[in-house]
Motif scaffolding. Sequence first.
Motif, PDB file in Angstrom:
ATOM      1  N   ILE A  90       0.837  -1.203   0.000  1.00 56.14           N
ATOM      2  CA  ILE A  90       0.000   0.000   0.000  1.00 56.14           C
ATOM      3  C   ILE A  90       0.871   1.252   0.000  1.00 56.14           C
ATOM      4  O   ILE A  90       0.621   2.199  -0.755  1.00 56.14           O
ATOM      5  N   ARG A  94       0.715   3.904  -2.947  1.00 59.47           N
ATOM      6  CA  ARG A  94       0.354   5.308  -2.672  1.00 59.47           C
ATOM      7  C   ARG A  94       1.437   6.248  -3.174  1.00 59.47           C
ATOM      8  O   ARG A  94       1.147   7.297  -3.753  1.00 59.47           O
ATOM      9  N   GLY A  97       0.937   6.837  -6.659  1.00 61.63           N
ATOM     10  CA  GLY A  97      -0.365   7.392  -7.023  1.00 61.63           C
ATOM     11  C   GLY A  97      -1.349   6.355  -7.537  1.00 61.63           C
ATOM     12  O   GLY A  97      -2.241   6.690  -8.317  1.00 61.63           O
ATOM     13  N   ILE A  99      -3.349   3.975  -5.580  1.00 53.92           N
ATOM     14  CA  ILE A  99      -4.474   3.506  -4.767  1.00 53.92           C
ATOM     15  C   ILE A  99      -5.746   4.210  -5.214  1.00 53.92           C
ATOM     16  O   ILE A  99      -5.786   5.429  -5.328  1.00 53.92           O
ATOM     17  N   ASP A 103      -8.592   1.464   2.206  1.00 55.89           N
ATOM     18  CA  ASP A 103      -8.369   0.126   2.759  1.00 55.89           C
ATOM     19  C   ASP A 103      -9.665  -0.283   3.448  1.00 55.89           C
ATOM     20  O   ASP A 103     -10.333   0.551   4.048  1.00 55.89           O
TER      21      ASP A 103
END
Length: 128
Positions: A90, A94, A97, A99, A103
């Motif tokens: 994750i 992130r 760029g 995601i 969650d």
Amino acid sequence: EPHKDPRPVSIIGLDHVLLAMPAGREDAARAFYHGLLGLQEKKKPAEIADHGGVWFETDKVKLHLGIEKDFRPARKAHPGLLVKNLQGMILRMRAAGQITGPDDILDGRLRVFVDDPFGNRLELIDHG
């Protein structure tokens, strides 16, 4: 019935998943699927090597990308990929760029959705 096979029939596994991609974007596929997800590229068989697309495989995952002429991304249908250290993935996604959704927890497992460079949806599920 003369053509009936008496042996039991059953599905025993999943060989691979194929996602569509637009023509000429193999480098973007490599950057995402190898560079970010860490999947290894596998050379396509000679019979279809000139069809475009890219294959990525590990000992447990076979994810193939094939060219679709009138490409439209899969927005609902998606593979669910098990990830060791999803929290680390994750952070990596992130930073890039990638995601697309928050969650959340399903069946006690953390998961997150990401889009590949072509808009195909992928679900990343924590496997510890």
